[in-house]
Design a protein around this motif. Structure first.
Motif, PDB file in Angstrom:
ATOM      1  N   UNK A  40       0.830  -1.204   0.000  1.00  0.00           N
ATOM      2  CA  UNK A  40       0.000   0.000   0.000  1.00  0.00           C
ATOM      3  C   UNK A  40       0.868   1.258   0.000  1.00  0.00           C
ATOM      4  N   UNK A  41       0.531   2.182  -0.883  1.00  0.00           N
ATOM      5  CA  UNK A  41       1.245   3.455  -0.950  1.00  0.00           C
ATOM      6  C   UNK A  41       2.528   3.438  -1.758  1.00  0.00           C
ATOM      7  N   UNK A  42       2.887   2.281  -2.297  1.00  0.00           N
ATOM      8  CA  UNK A  42       4.130   2.213  -3.070  1.00  0.00           C
ATOM      9  C   UNK A  42       3.943   2.803  -4.464  1.00  0.00           C
ATOM     10  N   UNK A  43       5.048   3.280  -5.018  1.00  0.00           N
ATOM     11  CA  UNK A  43       5.075   3.806  -6.384  1.00  0.00           C
ATOM     12  C   UNK A  43       5.503   2.683  -7.308  1.00  0.00           C
ATOM     13  N   UNK A  44       4.941   2.636  -8.491  1.00  0.00           N
ATOM     14  CA  UNK A  44       5.352   1.625  -9.469  1.00  0.00           C
ATOM     15  C   UNK A  44       6.131   2.286 -10.590  1.00  0.00           C
ATOM     16  N   UNK A  45       7.430   2.027 -10.600  1.00  0.00           N
ATOM     17  CA  UNK A  45       8.300   2.482 -11.688  1.00  0.00           C
ATOM     18  C   UNK A  45       9.136   1.275 -12.101  1.00  0.00           C
ATOM     19  N   UNK A  46       8.754   0.594 -13.177  1.00  0.00           N
ATOM     20  CA  UNK A  46       9.508  -0.583 -13.613  1.00  0.00           C
ATOM     21  C   UNK A  46      10.992  -0.260 -13.799  1.00  0.00           C
ATOM     22  N   UNK A  47      11.828  -1.233 -13.471  1.00  0.00           N
ATOM     23  CA  UNK A  47      13.271  -1.005 -13.510  1.00  0.00           C
ATOM     24  C   UNK A  47      13.735  -0.493 -14.877  1.00  0.00           C
ATOM     25  N   UNK A  48      13.124  -0.958 -15.957  1.00  0.00           N
ATOM     26  CA  UNK A  48      13.553  -0.489 -17.268  1.00  0.00           C
ATOM     27  C   UNK A  48      12.974   0.880 -17.610  1.00  0.00           C
ATOM     28  N   UNK A  49      12.241   1.486 -16.671  1.00  0.00           N
ATOM     29  CA  UNK A  49      11.750   2.859 -16.843  1.00  0.00           C
ATOM     30  C   UNK A  49      12.485   3.842 -15.930  1.00  0.00           C
ATOM     31  N   UNK A  50      13.572   3.388 -15.331  1.00  0.00           N
ATOM     32  CA  UNK A  50      14.349   4.283 -14.471  1.00  0.00           C
ATOM     33  C   UNK A  50      15.245   5.163 -15.342  1.00  0.00           C
ATOM     34  N   UNK A  51      14.589   6.065 -16.064  1.00  0.00           N
ATOM     35  CA  UNK A  51      15.282   6.993 -16.945  1.00  0.00           C
ATOM     36  C   UNK A  51      15.470   8.330 -16.223  1.00  0.00           C
ATOM     37  N   UNK A  52      16.060   9.284 -16.902  1.00  0.00           N
ATOM     38  CA  UNK A  52      16.363  10.582 -16.289  1.00  0.00           C
ATOM     39  C   UNK A  52      15.117  11.247 -15.717  1.00  0.00           C
ATOM     40  N   UNK A  53      14.010  11.164 -16.427  1.00  0.00           N
ATOM     41  CA  UNK A  53      12.771  11.802 -15.980  1.00  0.00           C
ATOM     42  C   UNK A  53      12.271  11.188 -14.667  1.00  0.00           C
ATOM     43  N   UNK A  54      12.217   9.863 -14.596  1.00  0.00           N
ATOM     44  CA  UNK A  54      11.738   9.206 -13.378  1.00  0.00           C
ATOM     45  C   UNK A  54      12.723   9.373 -12.226  1.00  0.00           C
ATOM     46  N   UNK A  55      14.001   9.375 -12.530  1.00  0.00           N
ATOM     47  CA  UNK A  55      14.997   9.590 -11.483  1.00  0.00           C
ATOM     48  C   UNK A  55      14.854  11.002 -10.915  1.00  0.00           C
ATOM     49  N   UNK A  75      15.231  -5.303  -8.009  1.00  0.00           N
ATOM     50  CA  UNK A  75      15.417  -4.224  -7.032  1.00  0.00           C
ATOM     51  C   UNK A  75      16.897  -3.997  -6.748  1.00  0.00           C
ATOM     52  N   UNK A  76      17.714  -5.042  -6.806  1.00  0.00           N
ATOM     53  CA  UNK A  76      19.165  -4.868  -6.647  1.00  0.00           C
ATOM     54  C   UNK A  76      19.709  -4.037  -7.806  1.00  0.00           C
ATOM     55  N   UNK A  77      19.252  -4.326  -9.008  1.00  0.00           N
ATOM     56  CA  UNK A  77      19.657  -3.557 -10.180  1.00  0.00           C
ATOM     57  C   UNK A  77      19.194  -2.105 -10.059  1.00  0.00           C
ATOM     58  N   UNK A  78      17.946  -1.918  -9.629  1.00  0.00           N
ATOM     59  CA  UNK A  78      17.393  -0.568  -9.471  1.00  0.00           C
ATOM     60  C   UNK A  78      18.182   0.224  -8.433  1.00  0.00           C
ATOM     61  N   UNK A  79      18.541  -0.415  -7.347  1.00  0.00           N
ATOM     62  CA  UNK A  79      19.327   0.262  -6.308  1.00  0.00           C
ATOM     63  C   UNK A  79      20.630   0.787  -6.900  1.00  0.00           C
ATOM     64  N   UNK A  80      21.307  -0.041  -7.678  1.00  0.00           N
ATOM     65  CA  UNK A  80      22.552   0.385  -8.320  1.00  0.00           C
ATOM     66  C   UNK A  80      22.343   1.563  -9.251  1.00  0.00           C
ATOM     67  N   UNK A  81      21.295   1.512 -10.051  1.00  0.00           N
ATOM     68  CA  UNK A  81      20.993   2.602 -10.992  1.00  0.00           C
ATOM     69  C   UNK A  81      20.736   3.895 -10.234  1.00  0.00           C
ATOM     70  N   UNK A  82      19.943   3.820  -9.177  1.00  0.00           N
ATOM     71  CA  UNK A  82      19.586   5.018  -8.413  1.00  0.00           C
ATOM     72  C   UNK A  82      20.801   5.612  -7.703  1.00  0.00           C
ATOM     73  N   UNK A  83      21.632   4.765  -7.129  1.00  0.00           N
ATOM     74  CA  UNK A  83      22.840   5.259  -6.466  1.00  0.00           C
ATOM     75  C   UNK A  83      23.798   5.902  -7.468  1.00  0.00           C
ATOM     76  N   UNK A  84      23.937   5.295  -8.641  1.00  0.00           N
ATOM     77  CA  UNK A  84      24.808   5.851  -9.686  1.00  0.00           C
ATOM     78  C   UNK A  84      24.298   7.191 -10.194  1.00  0.00           C
ATOM     79  N   UNK A  89      20.284   7.619  -0.385  1.00  0.00           N
ATOM     80  CA  UNK A  89      19.860   6.547   0.518  1.00  0.00           C
ATOM     81  C   UNK A  89      18.823   5.680  -0.169  1.00  0.00           C
ATOM     82  N   UNK A  90      19.272   4.504  -0.591  1.00  0.00           N
ATOM     83  CA  UNK A  90      18.405   3.555  -1.281  1.00  0.00           C
ATOM     84  C   UNK A  90      18.593   2.189  -0.617  1.00  0.00           C
ATOM     85  N   UNK A  91      17.495   1.570  -0.217  1.00  0.00           N
ATOM     86  CA  UNK A  91      17.529   0.258   0.423  1.00  0.00           C
ATOM     87  C   UNK A  91      16.831  -0.754  -0.473  1.00  0.00           C
TER      88      UNK A  91
END
Length: 105
Positions: A40-55, A75-84, A89-91
């Protein structure tokens, strides 16, 4: 307590502490997967949609992030993308259904 219990217990503790500090949950599964169950309350952004706009949108939340998926791989891949891309702070909570139990227990 075994090594896995210790590691996963620490992950749970870190995730729950981040939630207490206002963390936002980002589910990186596909929209179809998200539709059939989510935290509940989570956002849905598929890992292959983690582009500049969504970031950029995620940065504007100005909050810790918790990423989840079906098993923990995406989610491990997404964490790496977000940190890069400058999020600080990404868990990785791993599987969404496990995270759902953590936040609702």
């Amino acid at each position: 307590m075994g090594l896995l219990d210790l590691l996963f217990g620490k992950r749970k503790q870190e995730v729950l502490e981040a939630i207490e500090r206002g963390a936002k949950i980002v589910d990186v599964r596909t929209a179809q997967e998200f539709k059939y169950g989510n935290v509940d309350g989570s956002l849905n952004i598929p890992v292959d949609s983690l582009n500049a706009s969504n970031i950029k949108k995620l940065k504007k939340l100005n909050a810790p992030l918790i990423v989840c998926c079906a098993s923990g791989m995406r989610s491990a891949s997404a964490k790496g993308i977000l940190l890069q891309n400058g999020l600080e702070e990404v868990h990785n909570a791993g599987a969404w259904h496990k995270l759902n139990r953590w936040v609702n227990s």
